[in-house]
Design a protein around this motif. Structure first.
Motif, PDB file in Angstrom:
ATOM      1  N   ARG A   6      29.015  40.525  41.344  1.00 50.30           N
ATOM      2  CA  ARG A   6      30.212  41.361  41.421  1.00 50.30           C
ATOM      3  C   ARG A   6      30.807  41.226  42.809  1.00 50.30           C
ATOM      4  O   ARG A   6      30.105  41.373  43.810  1.00 50.30           O
ATOM      5  N   VAL A   7      32.099  40.919  42.860  1.00 53.66           N
ATOM      6  CA  VAL A   7      32.765  40.719  44.151  1.00 53.66           C
ATOM      7  C   VAL A   7      33.871  41.746  44.319  1.00 53.66           C
ATOM      8  O   VAL A   7      34.470  42.217  43.344  1.00 53.66           O
ATOM      9  N   LEU A   8      34.113  42.093  45.548  1.00 50.57           N
ATOM     10  CA  LEU A   8      35.239  42.951  45.906  1.00 50.57           C
ATOM     11  C   LEU A   8      36.319  42.070  46.506  1.00 50.57           C
ATOM     12  O   LEU A   8      36.066  41.319  47.452  1.00 50.57           O
ATOM     13  N   VAL A   9      37.519  42.115  45.941  1.00 50.03           N
ATOM     14  CA  VAL A   9      38.637  41.281  46.378  1.00 50.03           C
ATOM     15  C   VAL A   9      39.656  42.156  47.094  1.00 50.03           C
ATOM     16  O   VAL A   9      40.111  43.168  46.558  1.00 50.03           O
ATOM     17  N   LEU A  10      40.020  41.756  48.316  1.00 49.41           N
ATOM     18  CA  LEU A  10      40.905  42.570  49.150  1.00 49.41           C
ATOM     19  C   LEU A  10      42.074  41.735  49.653  1.00 49.41           C
ATOM     20  O   LEU A  10      41.919  40.895  50.546  1.00 49.41           O
ATOM     21  N   PRO A  11      43.288  41.939  49.116  1.00 49.17           N
ATOM     22  CA  PRO A  11      44.463  41.235  49.631  1.00 49.17           C
ATOM     23  C   PRO A  11      45.145  42.028  50.741  1.00 49.17           C
ATOM     24  O   PRO A  11      44.954  43.243  50.864  1.00 49.17           O
ATOM     25  N   TYR A  12      45.930  41.325  51.565  1.00 46.15           N
ATOM     26  CA  TYR A  12      46.881  42.025  52.436  1.00 46.15           C
ATOM     27  C   TYR A  12      47.843  42.762  51.509  1.00 46.15           C
ATOM     28  O   TYR A  12      48.239  42.232  50.461  1.00 46.15           O
ATOM     29  N   PRO A  13      48.264  43.987  51.842  1.00 49.86           N
ATOM     30  CA  PRO A  13      49.050  44.795  50.905  1.00 49.86           C
ATOM     31  C   PRO A  13      50.521  44.383  50.788  1.00 49.86           C
ATOM     32  O   PRO A  13      51.431  45.126  51.161  1.00 49.86           O
ATOM     33  N   ALA A  14      50.741  43.180  50.266  1.00 46.72           N
ATOM     34  CA  ALA A  14      52.099  42.693  50.022  1.00 46.72           C
ATOM     35  C   ALA A  14      52.072  41.833  48.765  1.00 46.72           C
ATOM     36  O   ALA A  14      51.056  41.206  48.451  1.00 46.72           O
ATOM     37  N   GLN A  15      53.182  41.787  48.039  1.00 49.86           N
ATOM     38  CA  GLN A  15      53.243  41.103  46.757  1.00 49.86           C
ATOM     39  C   GLN A  15      52.811  39.638  46.840  1.00 49.86           C
ATOM     40  O   GLN A  15      52.050  39.148  45.995  1.00 49.86           O
ATOM     41  N   GLY A  16      53.264  38.937  47.868  1.00 54.13           N
ATOM     42  CA  GLY A  16      52.943  37.524  47.991  1.00 54.13           C
ATOM     43  C   GLY A  16      51.483  37.244  48.267  1.00 54.13           C
ATOM     44  O   GLY A  16      51.037  36.090  48.138  1.00 54.13           O
ATOM     45  N   HIS A  17      50.718  38.261  48.626  1.00 56.91           N
ATOM     46  CA  HIS A  17      49.282  38.125  48.852  1.00 56.91           C
ATOM     47  C   HIS A  17      48.493  38.587  47.623  1.00 56.91           C
ATOM     48  O   HIS A  17      47.455  38.011  47.297  1.00 56.91           O
ATOM     49  N   VAL A  18      49.005  39.612  46.953  1.00 57.53           N
ATOM     50  CA  VAL A  18      48.333  40.134  45.767  1.00 57.53           C
ATOM     51  C   VAL A  18      48.320  39.098  44.646  1.00 57.53           C
ATOM     52  O   VAL A  18      47.293  38.881  43.981  1.00 57.53           O
ATOM     53  N   ILE A  19      49.456  38.421  44.430  1.00 63.71           N
ATOM     54  CA  ILE A  19      49.577  37.515  43.282  1.00 63.71           C
ATOM     55  C   ILE A  19      48.542  36.385  43.311  1.00 63.71           C
ATOM     56  O   ILE A  19      47.820  36.185  42.317  1.00 63.71           O
ATOM     57  N   PRO A  20      48.399  35.605  44.400  1.00 72.47           N
ATOM     58  CA  PRO A  20      47.398  34.531  44.342  1.00 72.47           C
ATOM     59  C   PRO A  20      45.967  35.044  44.292  1.00 72.47           C
ATOM     60  O   PRO A  20      45.093  34.400  43.692  1.00 72.47           O
ATOM     61  N   MET A  21      45.706  36.212  44.890  1.00 77.96           N
ATOM     62  CA  MET A  21      44.351  36.747  44.828  1.00 77.96           C
ATOM     63  C   MET A  21      44.048  37.310  43.444  1.00 77.96           C
ATOM     64  O   MET A  21      42.886  37.312  43.002  1.00 77.96           O
ATOM     65  N   MET A  22      45.065  37.753  42.725  1.00 82.89           N
ATOM     66  CA  MET A  22      44.869  38.160  41.337  1.00 82.89           C
ATOM     67  C   MET A  22      44.559  36.936  40.470  1.00 82.89           C
ATOM     68  O   MET A  22      43.682  36.973  39.597  1.00 82.89           O
ATOM     69  N   GLU A  23      45.267  35.842  40.733  1.00 83.54           N
ATOM     70  CA  GLU A  23      44.999  34.612  39.978  1.00 83.54           C
ATOM     71  C   GLU A  23      43.588  34.100  40.280  1.00 83.54           C
ATOM     72  O   GLU A  23      42.872  33.652  39.385  1.00 83.54           O
ATOM     73  N   LEU A  24      43.189  34.166  41.552  1.00 82.52           N
ATOM     74  CA  LEU A  24      41.821  33.790  41.908  1.00 82.52           C
ATOM     75  C   LEU A  24      40.816  34.664  41.161  1.00 82.52           C
ATOM     76  O   LEU A  24      39.780  34.177  40.674  1.00 82.52           O
ATOM     77  N   SER A  25      41.118  35.945  41.045  1.00 81.02           N
ATOM     78  CA  SER A  25      40.227  36.866  40.341  1.00 81.02           C
ATOM     79  C   SER A  25      40.086  36.489  38.871  1.00 81.02           C
ATOM     80  O   SER A  25      38.988  36.541  38.297  1.00 81.02           O
ATOM     81  N   HIS A  26      41.202  36.112  38.241  1.00 76.38           N
ATOM     82  CA  HIS A  26      41.129  35.663  36.844  1.00 76.38           C
ATOM     83  C   HIS A  26      40.209  34.455  36.707  1.00 76.38           C
ATOM     84  O   HIS A  26      39.420  34.360  35.752  1.00 76.38           O
ATOM     85  N   ARG A  27      40.307  33.529  37.658  1.00 78.93           N
ATOM     86  CA  ARG A  27      39.451  32.328  37.611  1.00 78.93           C
ATOM     87  C   ARG A  27      37.978  32.713  37.765  1.00 78.93           C
ATOM     88  O   ARG A  27      37.101  32.140  37.121  1.00 78.93           O
ATOM     89  N   LEU A  28      37.703  33.674  38.645  1.00 78.90           N
ATOM     90  CA  LEU A  28      36.321  34.114  38.835  1.00 78.90           C
ATOM     91  C   LEU A  28      35.770  34.763  37.567  1.00 78.90           C
ATOM     92  O   LEU A  28      34.615  34.531  37.190  1.00 78.90           O
TER      93      LEU A  28
END
Length: 455
Positions: A6-28
């Motif tokens: 189980r991993v905790l994913v933390l983006p910088y709080p801006a849309q352009g940072h959330v989107i790729p980290m969400m995609e990374l999360s889907h891959r995980l």
């Protein structure tokens, strides 16, 4: 029994940072990893609100939130103020969150063992170390941007920058061969908002740089063949891009996506549509938006224009919609950009040059008309126009962010120049992710770059 990590994913709080980290999360998740995705309380609310209007589900991803330290109604588009606030508040809040999650989890199931933090939030690696957790960094921007920030001490010693991060001379600068040039007045930390907030941004970058050694790995939303110079400087940084897809999985959008534009795109001729979008933060005044509308109308080409909520008054948005409807155009509040750029009717992209937009356009062979606004977007423009030759610049006069009104004739002329460039049109056919329309591309994943995108 093997327990899923189980991993905790933390983006910088801006849309352009959330989107790729969400995609990374889907891959995980696809690889059996459990993900706890941490947003600020405000972003958490708007993402869940946007998600409620769609048919998508965040399967396998737990959405949680922590406060950013700012009060209700405070300006979170002021990046210096936001950064200063969350830097003071979020470390302790993150520790409390992990303690609660791991305290409530069964002994051998469901506990967080890894942090994956945006490299712009590298202070979180200290939190991970205190908690005895493993840590990895994620770079949502180009590898060149990561390299430029890490190399700040060398640029200071070489006389490019002073100790505060301001340029000592005006001109173009290249960090290494095969890397893009950037004007010394356009380093990202000096173009992130009001100059008064520059020390906060610059000091955060220095603190993040100092914490990167605590990460066991750094991965980047990029492709080695697109950035050989940057990856040569940092061979331990692993390219995992492009992290974009046309699947139905949620992208973490802050606003509901207008999916009705798909039918409109289907009705347009191939390679005819001018797609216009400037991301989640770029802002232009009413006079510039009107000039943009008139310039798009003068092209006599269909256009799809994203005017995000809050970026213009309701009266102006209504006026832009009327102008668009009278000239083969369509104005929407937000859209599923990945699908739009994969659509065969899209001929070019008028863009702010955010890295997500850049990667999505390149992956689909869509030429770009570049209108950067701030931070790393000027460096991305250099890649697009000077290294990859996949776009051209919108000329602007004056100094400072957004300075110099771009007239309607300039907008019209640059769109026509880009769409009339035979070489770029041939390049588009070579770089297309796949033949056919959106249905043919649905669910496909981008692969490696070898002159064309392959799955």
């Amino acid at each position: 029994m093997v327990v899923a990590p189980r991993v905790l994913v933390l983006p910088y709080p801006a849309q352009g940072h959330v989107i790729p980290m969400m995609e990374l999360s889907h891959r995980l998740v696809e690889h059996g990893v459990k993900v706890t995705f941490v947003n600020t309380e405000l972003n958490h609310g708007v993402i869940l609100g946007a998600l409620a209007t769609s048919d998508s589900e965040l399967a396998g991803i737990d959405m949680v939130s922590v406060p950013d330290g700012l009060g209700h109604g405070e300006d979170r588009k002021d990046l210096a103020r936001l950064t200063d606030s969350f830097s003071k508040v979020m470390p302790l809040e993150l520790e409390k969150l992990v303690g609660k999650i791991n305290g409530d989890a069964p002994e051998r199931h469901g506990r967080i063992s890894w942090f994956i933090a945006d490299v712009n939030m590298a202070w979180a690696f200290h939190v991970a170390k205190r908690l005895g957790l493993r840590a990895a960094g994620f770079c949502p921007s180009s590898a060149a941007m990561f390299a430029t920030r890490i190399k700040i001490p060398e640029m200071i010693s070489d006389g490019v920058l002073d100790e505060s991060g301001w340029p000592r001379w005006r001109g173009t600068f290249r960090l290494a061969p095969a890397m893009p040039t950037v004007d010394t007045s356009e380093f990202s930390w000096n173009r992130a908002g009001d100059a008064k907030g520059q020390p906060v941004i610059f000091n955060l970058i220095l603190r993040n740089n100092a914490a990167t050694h605590l990460a066991e790995a750094i991965v980047c939303n990029s492709v080695h063949e697109l950035e050989p110079g940057a990856f040569a400087l940092f061979p331990s940084v692993l390219p995992v891009g492009p992290l974009s897809s046309c699947s139905d999985k949620p992208a973490g959008s802050f606003w509901p996506e207008d999916t009705s534009c798909a039918a409109w795109l289907d009705a347009q001729p191939a390679s005819s549509v001018v797609y216009v979008a400037f991301g989640s933060l770029a802002a232009y005044d009413a006079a510039q938006l009107v000039e943009m509308a008139e310039g798009l109308a003068l092209t006599s080409r269909p256009f799809l224009w994203v005017v995000r909520p809050g970026s213009a008054t309701e009266e102006l948005v209504d006026e832009l919609r009327r102008r668009a409807a009278a000239s083969r155009g369509r104005v929407v509040c937000w859209c599923p950009q990945r699908r739009v750029l994969a659509h065969p009717s899209v001929g070019c992209f008028l863009t702010h040059c955010g890295w997500n937009s850049t990667m999505e356009a390149v992956a689909n062979g869509v030429p770009l008309l570049c209108w950067p606004y701030f931070t790393d977007q000027f460096l991305n423009q250099s890649y697009i126009c000077d290294v990859w030759s996949t776009g051209i610049k919108v000329p602007r006069g004056g100094d400072g962010e957004g300075a110099g009104l771009v007239g309607r004739e300039v907008v019209r002329g640059k769109v026509e120049e880009l769409l009339g460039d035979a070489e770029r049109r041939r390049g588009r056919s070579r770089c297309r992710t796949s033949p056919g329309g959106p249905s043919a591309r649905k669910g496909r994943r981008a692969g490696t770059w070898n002159g064309s995108w392959t799955s």
